[in-house]
Design a protein around this motif. Structure first.
Motif, PDB file in Angstrom:
ATOM      1  N   LEU A 169      36.713  27.088  71.595  1.00  7.13           N
ATOM      2  CA  LEU A 169      36.382  28.378  72.160  1.00  7.13           C
ATOM      3  C   LEU A 169      36.732  28.274  73.645  1.00  7.13           C
ATOM      4  CD1 LEU A 169      34.778  31.069  72.201  1.00  7.13           C
ATOM      5  CD2 LEU A 169      32.724  29.714  72.513  1.00  7.13           C
TER       6      LEU A 169
ATOM      7  N   GLY B  51      40.728  32.903  75.600  1.00  8.93           N
ATOM      8  CA  GLY B  51      40.654  33.488  74.272  1.00  8.93           C
ATOM      9  C   GLY B  51      39.674  34.636  74.216  1.00  8.93           C
ATOM     10  N   VAL B  52      38.557  34.470  74.908  1.00  8.57           N
ATOM     11  CA  VAL B  52      37.557  35.530  74.924  1.00  8.57           C
ATOM     12  C   VAL B  52      38.137  36.773  75.608  1.00  8.57           C
ATOM     13  CG1 VAL B  52      35.219  36.171  75.628  1.00  8.57           C
ATOM     14  CG2 VAL B  52      35.701  33.824  74.959  1.00  8.57           C
TER      15      VAL B  52
ATOM     16  N   ARG C 253      41.332  37.556  75.767  1.00  8.19           N
ATOM     17  CA  ARG C 253      42.316  38.113  74.836  1.00  8.19           C
ATOM     18  C   ARG C 253      41.615  38.925  73.741  1.00  8.19           C
ATOM     19  NH1 ARG C 253      46.690  37.047  71.814  1.00  8.19           N
ATOM     20  NH2 ARG C 253      45.615  35.678  70.364  1.00  8.19           N
ATOM     21  N   SER C 254      40.519  38.370  73.253  1.00  8.24           N
ATOM     22  CA  SER C 254      39.741  39.034  72.209  1.00  8.24           C
ATOM     23  C   SER C 254      39.247  40.397  72.693  1.00  8.24           C
ATOM     24  CB  SER C 254      38.556  38.140  71.830  1.00  8.24           C
ATOM     25  OG  SER C 254      37.648  38.831  71.030  1.00  8.24           O
TER      26      SER C 254
ATOM     27  N   ILE D  79      42.076  42.851  72.841  1.00 12.14           N
ATOM     28  CA  ILE D  79      42.418  43.380  71.509  1.00 12.14           C
ATOM     29  C   ILE D  79      41.415  44.470  71.119  1.00 12.14           C
ATOM     30  CG2 ILE D  79      42.550  42.833  69.044  1.00 12.14           C
ATOM     31  CD1 ILE D  79      43.494  39.988  69.907  1.00 12.14           C
TER      32      ILE D  79
ATOM     33  N   SER E  30      42.209  48.594  70.693  1.00 13.65           N
ATOM     34  CA  SER E  30      42.306  48.981  69.285  1.00 13.65           C
ATOM     35  C   SER E  30      41.311  50.068  68.876  1.00 13.65           C
ATOM     36  CB  SER E  30      42.163  47.749  68.380  1.00 13.65           C
ATOM     37  OG  SER E  30      40.926  47.120  68.585  1.00 13.65           O
TER      38      SER E  30
ATOM     39  N   THR F 120      27.594  49.840  66.936  1.00 16.54           N
ATOM     40  CA  THR F 120      28.305  49.585  65.690  1.00 16.54           C
ATOM     41  C   THR F 120      27.939  48.231  65.086  1.00 16.54           C
ATOM     42  OG1 THR F 120      30.141  48.574  66.873  1.00 16.54           O
ATOM     43  CG2 THR F 120      30.308  50.924  66.442  1.00 16.54           C
ATOM     44  N   GLY F 121      27.273  47.389  65.859  1.00 16.17           N
ATOM     45  CA  GLY F 121      26.914  46.069  65.342  1.00 16.17           C
ATOM     46  C   GLY F 121      27.964  45.006  65.611  1.00 16.17           C
ATOM     47  N   THR F 122      29.111  45.431  66.172  1.00 16.97           N
ATOM     48  CA  THR F 122      30.185  44.475  66.475  1.00 16.97           C
ATOM     49  C   THR F 122      29.683  43.338  67.356  1.00 16.97           C
ATOM     50  OG1 THR F 122      31.605  46.405  66.553  1.00 16.97           O
ATOM     51  CG2 THR F 122      32.592  44.335  67.235  1.00 16.97           C
TER      52      THR F 122
ATOM     53  N   ASP G 119      25.746  40.675  58.568  1.00 21.86           N
ATOM     54  CA  ASP G 119      25.556  42.105  58.530  1.00 21.86           C
ATOM     55  C   ASP G 119      26.935  42.699  58.262  1.00 21.86           C
ATOM     56  OD1 ASP G 119      24.802  44.664  58.848  1.00 21.86           O
ATOM     57  OD2 ASP G 119      24.114  44.473  60.924  1.00 21.86           O
TER      58      ASP G 119
ATOM     59  N   ALA H 292      29.379  45.437  60.282  1.00 14.62           N
ATOM     60  CA  ALA H 292      28.984  45.467  61.688  1.00 14.62           C
ATOM     61  C   ALA H 292      30.262  45.449  62.516  1.00 14.62           C
ATOM     62  CB  ALA H 292      28.101  44.270  62.025  1.00 14.62           C
ATOM     63  N   VAL H 293      31.065  46.489  62.300  1.00 14.10           N
ATOM     64  CA  VAL H 293      32.387  46.575  62.917  1.00 14.10           C
ATOM     65  C   VAL H 293      32.558  47.991  63.444  1.00 14.10           C
ATOM     66  CG1 VAL H 293      34.856  46.377  62.489  1.00 14.10           C
ATOM     67  CG2 VAL H 293      33.285  44.952  61.216  1.00 14.10           C
ATOM     68  N   HIS H 294      33.253  48.110  64.545  1.00 16.58           N
ATOM     69  CA  HIS H 294      33.531  49.439  65.080  1.00 16.58           C
ATOM     70  C   HIS H 294      34.277  50.264  64.027  1.00 16.58           C
ATOM     71  CE1 HIS H 294      34.888  52.661  67.584  1.00 16.58           C
ATOM     72  NE2 HIS H 294      34.286  52.142  68.650  1.00 16.58           N
ATOM     73  N   PRO H 295      33.738  51.441  63.654  1.00 16.98           N
ATOM     74  CA  PRO H 295      34.372  52.202  62.574  1.00 16.98           C
ATOM     75  C   PRO H 295      35.785  52.665  62.917  1.00 16.98           C
ATOM     76  CG  PRO H 295      32.615  53.467  63.611  1.00 16.98           C
ATOM     77  CD  PRO H 295      32.534  52.077  64.167  1.00 16.98           C
ATOM     78  N   GLY H 296      36.112  52.717  64.198  1.00 12.32           N
ATOM     79  CA  GLY H 296      37.428  53.200  64.589  1.00 12.32           C
ATOM     80  C   GLY H 296      38.480  52.105  64.688  1.00 12.32           C
ATOM     81  N   ARG H 297      38.066  50.874  64.433  1.00  9.25           N
ATOM     82  CA  ARG H 297      39.002  49.757  64.586  1.00  9.25           C
ATOM     83  C   ARG H 297      39.475  49.324  63.201  1.00  9.25           C
ATOM     84  NH1 ARG H 297      35.870  46.515  67.862  1.00  9.25           N
ATOM     85  NH2 ARG H 297      36.782  47.395  69.721  1.00  9.25           N
TER      86      ARG H 297
ATOM     87  N   HIS I  52      42.621  44.305  63.222  1.00  9.53           N
ATOM     88  CA  HIS I  52      42.334  44.168  64.649  1.00  9.53           C
ATOM     89  C   HIS I  52      40.993  43.489  64.881  1.00  9.53           C
ATOM     90  CE1 HIS I  52      45.521  47.186  65.995  1.00  9.53           C
ATOM     91  NE2 HIS I  52      45.749  46.060  66.625  1.00  9.53           N
ATOM     92  N   HIS I  53      40.022  43.825  64.038  1.00 14.21           N
ATOM     93  CA  HIS I  53      38.712  43.178  64.177  1.00 14.21           C
ATOM     94  C   HIS I  53      38.858  41.671  63.981  1.00 14.21           C
ATOM     95  CE1 HIS I  53      34.391  42.685  64.099  1.00 14.21           C
ATOM     96  NE2 HIS I  53      34.460  42.069  62.936  1.00 14.21           N
TER      97      HIS I  53
ATOM     98  N   LEU J  42      41.619  39.885  64.281  1.00 16.20           N
ATOM     99  CA  LEU J  42      42.428  39.317  65.372  1.00 16.20           C
ATOM    100  C   LEU J  42      41.574  39.076  66.609  1.00 16.20           C
ATOM    101  CD1 LEU J  42      45.742  41.384  65.108  1.00 16.20           C
ATOM    102  CD2 LEU J  42      45.513  38.902  64.822  1.00 16.20           C
ATOM    103  N   ALA J  43      40.667  40.026  66.879  1.00 18.38           N
ATOM    104  CA  ALA J  43      39.811  39.897  68.064  1.00 18.38           C
ATOM    105  C   ALA J  43      38.887  38.700  67.928  1.00 18.38           C
ATOM    106  CB  ALA J  43      39.010  41.181  68.279  1.00 18.38           C
ATOM    107  N   VAL J  44      38.272  38.554  66.751  1.00 17.29           N
ATOM    108  CA  VAL J  44      37.368  37.411  66.562  1.00 17.29           C
ATOM    109  C   VAL J  44      38.169  36.110  66.620  1.00 17.29           C
ATOM    110  CG1 VAL J  44      35.752  36.300  64.988  1.00 17.29           C
ATOM    111  CG2 VAL J  44      35.730  38.783  65.226  1.00 17.29           C
TER     112      VAL J  44
ATOM    113  N   ALA K 136      40.944  35.445  68.192  1.00 15.56           N
ATOM    114  CA  ALA K 136      41.483  35.132  69.520  1.00 15.56           C
ATOM    115  C   ALA K 136      40.546  34.241  70.327  1.00 15.56           C
ATOM    116  CB  ALA K 136      41.764  36.416  70.289  1.00 15.56           C
ATOM    117  N   THR K 137      39.249  34.397  70.142  1.00 15.51           N
ATOM    118  CA  THR K 137      38.297  33.611  70.941  1.00 15.51           C
ATOM    119  C   THR K 137      38.493  32.114  70.713  1.00 15.51           C
ATOM    120  OG1 THR K 137      36.624  33.707  69.193  1.00 15.51           O
ATOM    121  CG2 THR K 137      36.529  35.423  70.882  1.00 15.51           C
TER     122      THR K 137
ATOM    123  N   ARG L 274      41.287  51.988  59.328  1.00 12.32           N
ATOM    124  CA  ARG L 274      40.091  51.930  60.151  1.00 12.32           C
ATOM    125  C   ARG L 274      38.873  51.662  59.261  1.00 12.32           C
ATOM    126  NH1 ARG L 274      39.291  56.150  64.198  1.00 12.32           N
ATOM    127  NH2 ARG L 274      39.806  57.809  62.767  1.00 12.32           N
TER     128      ARG L 274
END
Lengths: 286, 308
Positions: free
Chosen positions: A17, A21-22, A24-25, A28, A32, A105-107, B80, B83-88, B92-93, B95-97, B99-100, B124
């Motif tokens: 980690l 990367g964070v 970049r994340s 994204i 998006s 959204t819980g993200t 959960d 637990a993702v942005h509904p618009g993404r 992409h979700h 890829l974002a995770v 990338a970290t 989406r």
């Protein structure tokens, strides 16, 4: 660790980690979702459109006094940055959404699971949002400037572009948008709901300046500490003769008058709110 | 490996997780059961550092989750779904995770394939069904190819195909030497998937044992016997030492006597038997017995007629 020592236990792959990367994340995630593009499209359109419209209608025609170059430059800055207070609301709303939306959204739970140290998330998010806002608002002004200058020239207002103060004032406008965005971002991080974050931000930017005008004289000077007023100071053109009233002296009783003072006031807001958001992100259950 | 020691979580005056100790070992599937509000989700959230424990510690593969340099390589969690942005978009979700942790697009496409998300990966997430959301959650959990998997109600919303697929996946991951810790409220599903069971009730560990032991600990096997002469048969069976209870006019439930012996007794007495069904103890029975006193939200006892 060879596979012979513990054949029954799975050994995960390497790979760390890391902050890059964070970032970049977050980039994204930022690009998006549609809200980002909408907010910036509106900011860009309004800045250029209204900037051009206002530039075409401003002139010194009918004014009794002769404008100094100061007054002309002051007018030129005004023409380009006329929508900045409104732009601050757009950027503020986006700033809230960028972070509070993750909670809604819980993200945020997948984000924190991936980055359990948490603070890099806040820094990366703020960085991505601040850089994007800087770029978009700088582009917006950069597009507006030539339009504005040529439209003003038609009204016999000759703007000098070799004046560093003119560019500094516009840079102040960019800085105002970025800093207000970060204030709103921090508020969003504190409130953790889009509705709550937006309400607080709009109260701070819109309602508070009006409310302070009802304070007794003397006490109303605290109004310059509010983000939107400090922002107006930050993007103001330091002038001896203002175009608004060529005859009147520009001296005011306010104790924060220099652009850099307004800038510092905004930075202080960001520092306090961002720190609070960071501390609470560390402590609260996600 | 997950190790919890005196792990506690309090919300104000309420203790959600009450100083629990347990170890989840690699190489097998450990089921996590308990009534609603027993503290399962809170425990799982504490393992990955989403909730801070009020006391005690929980370690994953030897360290607190936060201390790992590559957390996603150690633990994949589905806590959960959706637990993702509904618009993404799903991709992409992911890829974002990814990338970290320097996880590339190749692995992202791999988990998309693995979880059967190809047809919807670019769409989406807002329009996803519960099952698709669940598959996305699993894809996120699998992204780092982790040594430990923590799955909270993973079969929720999956279609029957998905349930079978997930069962196979989870078994395979355990065989590869990974630690698999999953909660479910579906006892039959758990009985088919888990090797080991930890049961939580009111924030405490009520049971922590291999599946076979848990099931064996339940109340005895019984045989369901349907016969028009049930009344005549009952005393004969009781004479053999069985306990007989009558369910319906022609239906009795016999414990303490094997089905074969019941058939012999009936044949000897020339009693006609229409049905002879051995009922084995199930995880559900064991679970019910263990959590009888631990249920927080108990439904009122209603008569069967009203219930139907």
């Amino acid at each position: 660790m060879s596979s012979t020592t513990a054949p029954s236990v799975f050994v995960p792959a390497e790979g760390d980690l890391y902050l890059g990367g964070v970032i970049r994340s977050e980039w994204i995630k930022f690009r998006s979702v549609r809200s980002t593009w909408w907010a910036y499209a509106v900011l860009l359109t309004l800045t250029v459109g209204i900037g051009a419209q206002v530039s075409s209608s401003l002139s010194f025609e009918g004014m009794p006094d002769v404008p100094t170059q100061d007054a002309i430059q002051d007018m030129a800055v005004y023409a380009v940055t006329v929508t900045t207070d409104f732009g601050a609301l757009i950027v503020g709303a986006l700033g809230v959404v960028v972070i509070a939306g993750e909670y809604g959204t819980g993200t945020i739970r997948s984000t924190i699971t991936a980055v359990p140290t948490r603070l890099p998330i806040l820094f990366a998010k703020a960085l991505v949002f601040a850089v994007a806002t800087f770029v978009v608002s700088a582009v917006a002004f950069a597009v507006t400037v030539p339009l504005s200058v040529s439209l003003l020239a038609r009204n016999d207002v000759a703007v000098r572009l070799d004046d560093p103060q003119y560019w500094l004032a516009l840079l102040g406008g960019v800085g105002y948008l970025v800093l207000v965005g970060l204030i709103a971002f921090s508020v969003g991080g504190l409130m953790r709901t889009t509705a709550g974050g937006m309400s607080v931000t709009f109260v701070l930017l819109l309602v508070a300046p009006i409310a302070t005008s009802f304070l007794p004289t003397g006490a109303e000077n605290v109004a310059v500490l509010l983000p939107s007023i400090a922002g107006d100071v930050l993007l103001s053109y330091p002038t001896e003769q203002s175009w608004v009233d060529l005859a009147a002296p520009t001296a005011s009783s306010d104790w924060i008058t220099e652009p850099w003072q307004g800038g510092l006031t905004l930075v202080a807001w960001v520092a306090v709110l961002f720190t609070a958001a960071a501390v609470l992100l560390e402590q609260r259950d996600a | 490996m997950i190790e919890a020691q005196s792990l506690t979580k309090r919300y104000g005056a309420k203790t959600a997780v009450d100083s629990i100790d347990f170890t989840v070992r690699p190489g097998r599937v450990t089921g996590f059961l308990g009534p609603n509000g027993a503290g399962k989700s809170t425990t799982m959230r504490m393992i990955v550092g989403l909730d801070r424990p009020s006391g005690g510690v929980v370690r994953v593969n030897g360290k607190a989750y936060v201390r790992h340099h590559a957390p996603l390589r150690q633990v994949g969690a589905l806590l959960d779904a959706k637990a993702v942005h509904p618009g993404r978009s799903a991709r992409h979700h992911l890829l974002a995770v990814a990338a970290t942790h320097r996880i590339g697009a190749k692995r992202v496409d791999e988990v998309i394939g693995l979880t059967g998300l190809e047809p919807v990966a670019g769409r989406r997430v807002g329009g996803f069904s519960l099952g698709m959301g669940q598959r996305l959650g699993l894809a996120v959990a699998l992204l780092g190819d982790p040594a430990t998997l923590i799955l909270d109600e993973p079969v929720n919303g999956l279609d029957p195909d998905g349930v079978v697929w997930l069962r196979g996946l989870v078994r395979r991951l355990a065989v590869e030497g990974r630690t698999v810790f999953l909660s479910s409220h579906l006892m039959s599903e758990m009985a088919q998937t888990a090797d080991h069971v930890i049961i939580l009730g009111r924030g405490r560990v009520v049971a922590d044992a291999p599946m076979s032991e848990i099931v064996a600990g339940a109340e005895g096997d019984s045989v369901q016997v349907r016969s028009p002469q049930a009344e005549h048969l009952t005393p004969l069976l009781e004479a053999e030492g069985a306990t007989v209870s009558r369910a319906e006019a022609d239906l009795i439930s016999v414990t303490g006597l094997a089905a074969a012996r019941i058939a012999e007794v009936a044949a000897g007495a020339r009693v006609v038997v229409h049905e002879l069904t051995p009922l084995t103890r199930s995880l559900e029975d064991a679970y019910m017995a263990l959590t009888r006193d631990e249920v927080e939200y108990r439904t009122m006892q209603t008569s069967p007629e009203v219930d139907r």
